[in-house]
Design a protein around this motif. Structure first.
Motif, PDB file in Angstrom:
ATOM      1  N   TYR A 205       8.196 -10.356 -20.633  1.00  0.00           N
ATOM      2  CA  TYR A 205       7.491  -9.954 -21.572  1.00  0.00           C
ATOM      3  C   TYR A 205       6.547  -9.040 -21.094  1.00  0.00           C
ATOM      4  O   TYR A 205       5.622  -8.407 -21.874  1.00  0.00           O
ATOM      5  CB  TYR A 205       6.663 -10.995 -22.399  1.00  0.00           C
ATOM      6  CG  TYR A 205       7.224 -11.972 -23.374  1.00  0.00           C
ATOM      7  CD1 TYR A 205       8.730 -11.773 -23.556  1.00  0.00           C
ATOM      8  CD2 TYR A 205       6.762 -12.915 -24.256  1.00  0.00           C
ATOM      9  CE1 TYR A 205       9.559 -12.444 -24.521  1.00  0.00           C
ATOM     10  CE2 TYR A 205       7.407 -13.645 -25.046  1.00  0.00           C
ATOM     11  CZ  TYR A 205       8.862 -13.466 -25.342  1.00  0.00           C
ATOM     12  OH  TYR A 205       9.278 -14.358 -26.001  1.00  0.00           O
ATOM     13  N   THR A 206       6.558  -8.548 -19.906  1.00  0.00           N
ATOM     14  CA  THR A 206       5.753  -7.595 -19.318  1.00  0.00           C
ATOM     15  C   THR A 206       6.212  -6.227 -18.720  1.00  0.00           C
ATOM     16  O   THR A 206       7.219  -6.470 -17.908  1.00  0.00           O
ATOM     17  CB  THR A 206       4.722  -8.271 -18.167  1.00  0.00           C
ATOM     18  OG1 THR A 206       5.432  -8.664 -17.414  1.00  0.00           O
ATOM     19  CG2 THR A 206       3.912  -9.443 -18.983  1.00  0.00           C
ATOM     20  N   PRO A 207       5.573  -5.193 -18.848  1.00  0.00           N
ATOM     21  CA  PRO A 207       6.058  -4.077 -17.836  1.00  0.00           C
ATOM     22  C   PRO A 207       5.385  -4.145 -16.564  1.00  0.00           C
ATOM     23  O   PRO A 207       4.921  -5.172 -16.163  1.00  0.00           O
ATOM     24  CB  PRO A 207       5.261  -2.862 -18.656  1.00  0.00           C
ATOM     25  CG  PRO A 207       4.641  -3.229 -20.048  1.00  0.00           C
ATOM     26  CD  PRO A 207       4.354  -4.950 -19.724  1.00  0.00           C
ATOM     27  N   CYS A 208       5.916  -3.401 -15.501  1.00  0.00           N
ATOM     28  CA  CYS A 208       5.734  -3.556 -14.167  1.00  0.00           C
ATOM     29  C   CYS A 208       4.168  -2.905 -14.016  1.00  0.00           C
ATOM     30  O   CYS A 208       3.661  -1.812 -14.899  1.00  0.00           O
ATOM     31  CB  CYS A 208       6.711  -2.715 -13.332  1.00  0.00           C
ATOM     32  SG  CYS A 208       6.240  -3.155 -11.647  1.00  0.00           S
ATOM     33  N   CYS A 209       3.503  -3.248 -13.027  1.00  0.00           N
ATOM     34  CA  CYS A 209       3.263  -4.636 -12.606  1.00  0.00           C
ATOM     35  C   CYS A 209       1.763  -5.061 -12.287  1.00  0.00           C
ATOM     36  O   CYS A 209       0.958  -4.361 -11.762  1.00  0.00           O
ATOM     37  CB  CYS A 209       4.056  -4.907 -11.292  1.00  0.00           C
ATOM     38  SG  CYS A 209       5.700  -4.911 -11.282  1.00  0.00           S
ATOM     39  N   ASP A 210       1.380  -6.096 -12.868  1.00  0.00           N
ATOM     40  CA  ASP A 210       0.118  -6.599 -12.718  1.00  0.00           C
ATOM     41  C   ASP A 210      -0.365  -7.091 -11.267  1.00  0.00           C
ATOM     42  O   ASP A 210       0.586  -7.829 -10.730  1.00  0.00           O
ATOM     43  CB  ASP A 210      -0.252  -7.711 -13.726  1.00  0.00           C
ATOM     44  CG  ASP A 210      -1.640  -7.957 -13.727  1.00  0.00           C
ATOM     45  OD1 ASP A 210      -2.286  -7.150 -14.514  1.00  0.00           O
ATOM     46  OD2 ASP A 210      -1.928  -9.222 -13.125  1.00  0.00           O
ATOM     47  N   PRO A 211      -1.440  -6.721 -10.544  1.00  0.00           N
ATOM     48  CA  PRO A 211      -1.671  -6.983  -9.352  1.00  0.00           C
ATOM     49  C   PRO A 211      -1.756  -8.506  -9.127  1.00  0.00           C
ATOM     50  O   PRO A 211      -1.452  -8.941  -8.220  1.00  0.00           O
ATOM     51  CB  PRO A 211      -3.092  -6.492  -9.024  1.00  0.00           C
ATOM     52  CG  PRO A 211      -3.105  -5.176 -10.214  1.00  0.00           C
ATOM     53  CD  PRO A 211      -2.336  -5.829 -11.201  1.00  0.00           C
ATOM     54  N   GLN A 212      -2.229  -9.225 -10.295  1.00  0.00           N
ATOM     55  CA  GLN A 212      -2.397 -10.677  -9.881  1.00  0.00           C
ATOM     56  C   GLN A 212      -0.919 -11.315 -10.470  1.00  0.00           C
ATOM     57  O   GLN A 212      -0.519 -12.488  -9.916  1.00  0.00           O
ATOM     58  CB  GLN A 212      -3.476 -11.152 -10.946  1.00  0.00           C
ATOM     59  CG  GLN A 212      -3.545 -12.859 -10.750  1.00  0.00           C
ATOM     60  CD  GLN A 212      -4.969 -13.254 -11.467  1.00  0.00           C
ATOM     61  OE1 GLN A 212      -5.602 -12.254 -11.895  1.00  0.00           O
ATOM     62  NE2 GLN A 212      -5.095 -14.414 -11.407  1.00  0.00           N
TER      63      GLN A 212
END
Length: 367
Positions: A205-212
């Protein structure tokens, strides 16, 4: 078949007979419904030559299309079709503008849709399988002449059944749709609840990319919807396939992926509803993309957030970015603040009627 000139005349002669009864400048309704042998469609309405007390018979034609016309000078008319001038169609009155030709696909039974489950749908894009829960609207079995818009809704196990929903709290999406259709607040739609893949939900469900949190599978998930799910649904159900009749809906990360997929694939998804969306993802990178966009993306957007720890500031920033991009509140944008609402299934269920009626208002479907 009902007694009709079409039974005894050739096609050209029958067409001439039908057209001879139509005023030169006419407003026309075409009621698509198979009443069965010996029955008929009548129309009651707000202005002469129609009335609310007695129905005017429509003319039957090929394809079980019942046609009735009157002069444009009558102006806008409210009306309802009836079977045998006894059984009224469900939902609100239809509004027919002067000079228009309007196709109606009524139903006359109870406003109760049904669920159909499609298990083990494999995704070559993601390498896993999941269930689809498909809500078929009230007229689906009654009026086989009708096709329907489609809503692709994420976290499908939360939508219809408390036994599978997160925390045992379902959205009651089928009950809400039934009630809105019965009252004439929204058009009938097919709703495809796409189950999430549990442990892969954040990634998908997420685009790239959260640091956490990482993530980054949103485009692969979008391709799953476009290349696997939608073709299956269009082949196996009576759908209207164009972008103006295809929507995405989700909450939290499901709102984020709805927004991502709708903005990136407007030729497929012409509408989206993003409830309590996780626009904080990766430092609000998705919002920054909208702010930097040189052109408006032609998608109708519903956005909301609650005031109780629900990402309202981030959602408001996204609203502002869309307005700067050319979206207009009340036209192709609906922004709503849910006072006191938090980030919960119950809160989303309580306001589900807002995106459904905004994206699919009564008589809003383009057939």
């Amino acid at each position: 078949m009902p007694v009709s000139p079409w039974n005894t005349l050739g096609p050209l002669a029958a067409l001439s007979l039908l057209m001879s009864n139509v005023p030169a400048e006419a407003t026309t309704v075409r009621v698509h419904y198979d009443v069965g042998y010996g029955n008929r469609i009548t129309v009651r309405g707000s202005k002469a030559p129609l009335s609310w007390s007695t129905g005017t018979s429509a003319t039957w034609g090929p394809g079980n299309i019942w046609t009735l016309s009157w002069a444009n000078s009558v102006g806008e008319v409210e009306l309802k079709p009836l079977v045998n001038d006894v059984s009224w169609s469900a939902g609100a009155n239809y509004r027919i503008p002067a000079g228009a030709t309007v196709d109606l696909y009524p139903f006359f039974g109870t406003a109760s849709g049904r669920l159909q489950y499609v298990p083990s749908v494999y995704s070559p894009q993601l390498g896993n399988s999941r269930t689809l829960a498909v809500y078929l609207p009230p007229s689906y079995s009654e009026n086989p002449l009708k096709r329907y818009p489609v809503v692709y809704a994420h976290d499908g196990q939360n939508l219809f059944n408390a036994a599978t929903a997160f925390g045992g709290v379902e959205w009651r999406m089928d009950e809400t749709a039934n009630a809105l259709i019965a009252s004439g607040a929204m058009d009938e739609v097919i709703i495809v609840g796409v189950y999430n893949a549990a442990a892969q939900r954040i990634y998908e469900y997420t685009p790239c990319c959260d640091p956490q949190y990482g993530g980054g599978g949103a485009e692969a998930y979008a391709r799953f919807l476009i290349d696997t799910v939608k073709p299956y649904v269009d082949q196996n159900f009576r759908t209207l396939t164009g972008p103006q009749n295809t929507a995405l809906l989700g909450s939290s990360l499901g709102g984020l992926v709805s927004f991502h997929a709708g903005r990136n694939h407007p030729s497929v998804f012409g509408k989206l509803a993003a409830l309590s969306s996780s626009f904080w993802w990766n430092g609000q990178a998705l919002t920054q993309q909208v702010e930097a966009s040189p052109t408006k993306v032609p998608v109708r957007v519903y956005l909301d957030a609650g005031t109780n720890g629900d990402g309202l500031a981030e959602t408001t920033r996204m609203r502002d970015a869309l307005v700067a991009d050319g979206h207009v509140q009340g036209a192709d944008l609906f922004y709503y603040v849910a006072q006191g609402a938090g980030h919960t299934e119950a809160a989303w269920a309580a306001r589900l009627h807002l995106p459904l009626t905004y994206l699919f208002p009564w008589q809003g479907t383009a057939y």
